[in-house]
Enzyme design. Sequence first.
Site, PDB file in Angstrom:
ATOM      1  N   ASP A 176      16.171 -10.107  -3.242  1.00  0.00           N
ATOM      2  CA  ASP A 176      17.347  -9.776  -4.045  1.00  0.00           C
ATOM      3  C   ASP A 176      17.812  -8.343  -3.781  1.00  0.00           C
ATOM      4  O   ASP A 176      18.998  -8.027  -3.879  1.00  0.00           O
ATOM      5  CB  ASP A 176      17.051  -9.940  -5.539  1.00  0.00           C
ATOM      6  CG  ASP A 176      17.007 -11.400  -5.982  1.00  0.00           C
ATOM      7  OD1 ASP A 176      17.355 -12.274  -5.168  1.00  0.00           O
ATOM      8  OD2 ASP A 176      16.620 -11.661  -7.138  1.00  0.00           O
ATOM      9  N   GLU A 236      -5.071 -11.368   8.609  1.00  0.00           N
ATOM     10  CA  GLU A 236      -5.908 -10.179   8.472  1.00  0.00           C
ATOM     11  C   GLU A 236      -7.246 -10.463   7.809  1.00  0.00           C
ATOM     12  O   GLU A 236      -7.983  -9.534   7.475  1.00  0.00           O
ATOM     13  CB  GLU A 236      -5.150  -9.124   7.652  1.00  0.00           C
ATOM     14  CG  GLU A 236      -4.618  -9.634   6.327  1.00  0.00           C
ATOM     15  CD  GLU A 236      -3.736  -8.627   5.609  1.00  0.00           C
ATOM     16  OE1 GLU A 236      -3.759  -7.433   5.971  1.00  0.00           O
ATOM     17  OE2 GLU A 236      -3.031  -9.030   4.649  1.00  0.00           O
ATOM     18  N   ASP A 276      -7.434  -4.432   8.133  1.00  0.00           N
ATOM     19  CA  ASP A 276      -8.170  -5.522   7.490  1.00  0.00           C
ATOM     20  C   ASP A 276      -8.741  -6.491   8.509  1.00  0.00           C
ATOM     21  O   ASP A 276      -9.829  -7.042   8.307  1.00  0.00           O
ATOM     22  CB  ASP A 276      -7.254  -6.256   6.509  1.00  0.00           C
ATOM     23  CG  ASP A 276      -7.095  -5.499   5.203  1.00  0.00           C
ATOM     24  OD1 ASP A 276      -8.051  -4.829   4.783  1.00  0.00           O
ATOM     25  OD2 ASP A 276      -6.009  -5.570   4.603  1.00  0.00           O
ATOM     26  N   ARG A 288       7.100  -5.263   3.148  1.00  0.00           N
ATOM     27  CA  ARG A 288       5.799  -5.903   2.945  1.00  0.00           C
ATOM     28  C   ARG A 288       5.592  -5.956   1.431  1.00  0.00           C
ATOM     29  O   ARG A 288       5.446  -4.930   0.778  1.00  0.00           O
ATOM     30  CB  ARG A 288       4.645  -5.142   3.597  1.00  0.00           C
ATOM     31  CG  ARG A 288       3.313  -5.822   3.240  1.00  0.00           C
ATOM     32  CD  ARG A 288       2.162  -5.409   4.098  1.00  0.00           C
ATOM     33  NE  ARG A 288       1.734  -4.040   3.863  1.00  0.00           N
ATOM     34  CZ  ARG A 288       0.617  -3.523   4.406  1.00  0.00           C
ATOM     35  NH1 ARG A 288      -0.144  -4.271   5.198  1.00  0.00           N
ATOM     36  NH2 ARG A 288       0.289  -2.269   4.178  1.00  0.00           N
ATOM     37  N   HIS A 300       0.801  -1.218   0.000  1.00  0.00           N
ATOM     38  CA  HIS A 300       0.000   0.000   0.000  1.00  0.00           C
ATOM     39  C   HIS A 300       0.838   1.274   0.000  1.00  0.00           C
ATOM     40  O   HIS A 300       0.287   2.369  -0.082  1.00  0.00           O
ATOM     41  CB  HIS A 300      -0.931   0.017   1.215  1.00  0.00           C
ATOM     42  CG  HIS A 300      -1.992  -1.036   1.179  1.00  0.00           C
ATOM     43  ND1 HIS A 300      -2.891  -1.160   0.152  1.00  0.00           N
ATOM     44  CD2 HIS A 300      -2.291  -2.042   2.058  1.00  0.00           C
ATOM     45  CE1 HIS A 300      -3.706  -2.175   0.387  1.00  0.00           C
ATOM     46  NE2 HIS A 300      -3.358  -2.727   1.532  1.00  0.00           N
TER      47      HIS A 300
END
Length: 253
Positions: free
Chosen positions: A86, A147, A173, A72, A46
């Site tokens: 990576d 969530e 959530d 995240r 987000h």
Amino acid sequence: MTTAEFAHKLRTRQPLLGYWSVLDAPVATERLARLGYDYIAIDGQHGLVGYTGILNGIMAIDAGGQAAGAVRVEANDPATIGRALDAGAAAVIVPLIDTADDAATAVAATRYPPEGNRSYGPMRSGLRLGPRPAEANTATAVLAMIETSRGLANLHDICATPGLDGVYVGPSDLCLAVGGAFPGDPAVTETFEQAVTDIRQAAAQAGIAAGIHTPDGDTAARRLTQGYTFASIASDLVHLEKTAANHLNAARS
């Protein structure tokens, strides 16, 4: 803190405090990483960052020299998880984990064969996490977000997933998942807090870390006191807006 040290502290359930970053502002991220937080989490789901922002953010955290960098990721996708690793992420937080199979998919994406199916292409992560695959596997942490209503229903099976290092509560959530009309809906406070407790207890029973996102330091302290082993605080964008508003109000008064 090295990535290996962070993974060890997380897995041994030592208390950890992190900060949440949603802005593609590496200089600001570097300054945050020097404050003493154990980790800085870059929000690739987000947040207002693309892959270049994630890469630059991890490099900024590393330049700060004190915190570990977590990401995240935007989805439970092996390619997405692999690119975050990576770039040098010490840990990935994987959203919308509904089942133990979902958790197993996330774990496999973070581990080189034979433990998983991560493709070998360490790029800059090889500077800190290897370059031997076994060393990278040991130093890389994976966290499953709880969530959703399905995630709650399958909570114990998710926590028992081999190789999973911890679970992470997404409060917004989760509030919706337990019937809230909006994040923080007071009408479901009791149900929400019970879910938060259930997640913490299930993680403890499985011997894995339990983390949660919080709006401020006081709430983070309370969650750690309740038994959560790590907590993330607010976000750079939220604090920028609040601080600017406070100064404006003070000046006008």
